[in-house]
Design an enzyme around this catalytic site. Sequence first.
Site, PDB file in Angstrom:
ATOM      1  N   ASP A   1      -0.377 -42.311  27.015  1.00 38.98           N
ATOM      2  CA  ASP A   1      -1.585 -43.048  27.390  1.00 38.98           C
ATOM      3  C   ASP A   1      -2.300 -42.465  28.603  1.00 38.98           C
ATOM      4  OD1 ASP A   1       0.087 -43.785  29.473  1.00 38.98           O
ATOM      5  OD2 ASP A   1       0.414 -45.826  28.742  1.00 38.98           O
ATOM      6  N   ASP A  50      10.639 -45.346  24.932  1.00 39.59           N
ATOM      7  CA  ASP A  50       9.290 -45.007  24.498  1.00 39.59           C
ATOM      8  C   ASP A  50       9.052 -43.548  24.863  1.00 39.59           C
ATOM      9  OD1 ASP A  50       6.725 -45.197  23.582  1.00 39.59           O
ATOM     10  OD2 ASP A  50       6.130 -46.881  24.873  1.00 39.59           O
TER      11      ASP A  50
END
Length: 379
Positions: free
Chosen positions: A180, A293
């Site tokens: 991100d 993640d």
Amino acid sequence: MGNRVRPNRLALAGGSERQVRFPPPPPEVARWSNRGVRSFLGSSTVAAKDGLSSSSGLAPAWGNPAIARAGSEEHLARHQGRRPVAVARTGPGRWRSAPRTWVEEEVRGAVRQRALHSHSQLWWHPSMQNTRDGVPLRQVAIAMTALVLLLVSGTDAAAAEPPLTYLSAAETGKTIRRWDCCKPSGSWPGKADVKTSPVNACAKDGKTVLSDRNALNACQGGSSYICSNNQPWAVDANMSYGFAAAALMGKKESDWLCGCYALQFTSGFVKGKTHVVQVIDTAVSDGKSNVFDLLIPGGGVGLFNGCTSQFNAPGDGWGARYGGVSSKAECARLPADLRAGCNWRFDWFSNADNPTVSFRRVKCPTAITARTGCIRKVE
């Protein structure tokens, strides 16, 4: 095996045929595969013994010659009490006249031609006309030496990486992925008990490490981003390094930030491979399992998107907001500094989709901490 007699398949000048007795090649020559020589030598087809002239008019043929077979030719020459001249490899087809006699020999399926000292004529392949003299054997030796050094250096590089030091018992978990562009949680001061600095955060270029550890996260309107080198890379065919966000059952953020974990994949196309990660951010927990993640460029921006302000990425990032790009070709959409990590997903990682893992805490490899600058006081 003793000496073998194979017919000289090349018609001599008078239209007759002769047989030539020759000894088997040395074991070290017989062990060389034609395929290996082909992959290294490319289209080169002729070699002359250093200091001696080669057969004139020999050229690259369709295949790759036994340039490396010069050792065998020399062996044969000594057996016959003469000096070796040249070796070459040709393809099938009609033969033409040239000043040498050649014999075709087959060793472990590799067909090759060898020059024999003779005053009769060689019949040779049409593709070998209008060419230059052979490549000096010295050049071949130099090239072979360079190849060996390259292979050895690669082996040494892998061997130089110390074995993993395990610090905990094995547990199970699952993986997801994202990238991100946001400042990692581990980049804030006081998040973990470290003996160095927090995880490096970078300016908009993804390379310049910010000295202000309290610079506002780009995903909150600030100017602090994740550093572009916090992406995965392969160590060898079965191990790679990288970074992740985590949420581990029974532990808190200060327990896992800047810690390293060896994730051995237990499902998907990467089953059996190991990905060693340093946890630099915190993942969203599902309250039921351990979550890693994996930080992979092009893996989807997820909840937040700092890539638009950093790299002018689309509103949902590159590809789908959750999941990211769907093919290696789409990695070309990413900035050049992020493509290697995106390619890793489709190469080493085989585009595995959220595989499960068995993981253990490990001592952080220096190759990883060199990128983040973060080392815990107690591993």
